[in-house]
Design a protein around this motif. Structure first.
Motif, PDB file in Angstrom:
ATOM      1  N   LYS A 152       0.864  -1.186   0.000  1.00  0.00           N
ATOM      2  CA  LYS A 152       0.000   0.000   0.000  1.00  0.00           C
ATOM      3  C   LYS A 152       0.892   1.225   0.000  1.00  0.00           C
ATOM      4  O   LYS A 152       1.998   1.208   0.508  1.00  0.00           O
ATOM      5  CB  LYS A 152      -0.917   0.018   1.225  1.00  0.00           C
ATOM      6  N   PHE A 153       0.392   2.296  -0.599  1.00  0.00           N
ATOM      7  CA  PHE A 153       1.138   3.538  -0.646  1.00  0.00           C
ATOM      8  C   PHE A 153       0.648   4.473   0.455  1.00  0.00           C
ATOM      9  O   PHE A 153      -0.559   4.709   0.581  1.00  0.00           O
ATOM     10  CB  PHE A 153       0.977   4.224  -1.998  1.00  0.00           C
ATOM     11  N   ALA A 154       1.575   4.998   1.224  1.00  0.00           N
ATOM     12  CA  ALA A 154       1.257   5.959   2.272  1.00  0.00           C
ATOM     13  C   ALA A 154       1.706   7.333   1.818  1.00  0.00           C
ATOM     14  O   ALA A 154       2.867   7.529   1.472  1.00  0.00           O
ATOM     15  CB  ALA A 154       1.953   5.579   3.573  1.00  0.00           C
ATOM     16  N   PHE A 155       0.774   8.279   1.775  1.00  0.00           N
ATOM     17  CA  PHE A 155       1.085   9.684   1.501  1.00  0.00           C
ATOM     18  C   PHE A 155       0.962  10.413   2.829  1.00  0.00           C
ATOM     19  O   PHE A 155      -0.087  10.387   3.468  1.00  0.00           O
ATOM     20  CB  PHE A 155       0.091  10.284   0.515  1.00  0.00           C
ATOM     21  N   THR A 156       2.039  11.069   3.228  1.00  0.00           N
ATOM     22  CA  THR A 156       2.063  11.709   4.538  1.00  0.00           C
ATOM     23  C   THR A 156       2.535  13.146   4.409  1.00  0.00           C
ATOM     24  O   THR A 156       3.573  13.410   3.794  1.00  0.00           O
ATOM     25  CB  THR A 156       3.018  10.947   5.484  1.00  0.00           C
TER      26      THR A 156
END
Length: 95
Positions: A66-70
């Motif tokens: 999964k891609f985490a954008f923070t």
């Protein structure tokens, strides 16, 4: 820690305990082939955050498929301005 949904995406807003005065706004996406060029776009977004005076840093990580954008933004208590926080969050949400 607070969770909310915006335009069908789930977000988490955190103010970590400890010595830092950071605010973290994060969302997750399923892995997708369209994300191949995302690194260059992250660099552009971070440059834009600095140019318009919002500050903070956007990061993108692949964690367990999964891609985490923070978005991490420092918020000094003595200079806290809810209007600045609101603008940073709105800019991130509209990306």
């Amino acid at each position: 820690k607070a969770s909310f949904t915006y335009k069908g995406l789930d977000f988490t807003l955190q103010v970590p305990e400890g010595l830092s005065h950071n605010i973290i706004l994060q969302t997750w996406f399923d892995q997708d082939r369209k994300a191949a060029g995302i690194s260059a776009r992250i660099v552009e977004w971070n440059r834009s955050l600095q140019e318009i005076g919002i500050g903070g840093q956007l990061t993108f990580r692949n964690i367990k498929g999964k891609f985490a954008f923070t978005l991490t933004r420092e918020m000094k208590p003595e200079k806290f301005c809810k209007k600045d926080l609101k603008h940073a969050m709105e800019y991130y949400l509209e990306m």
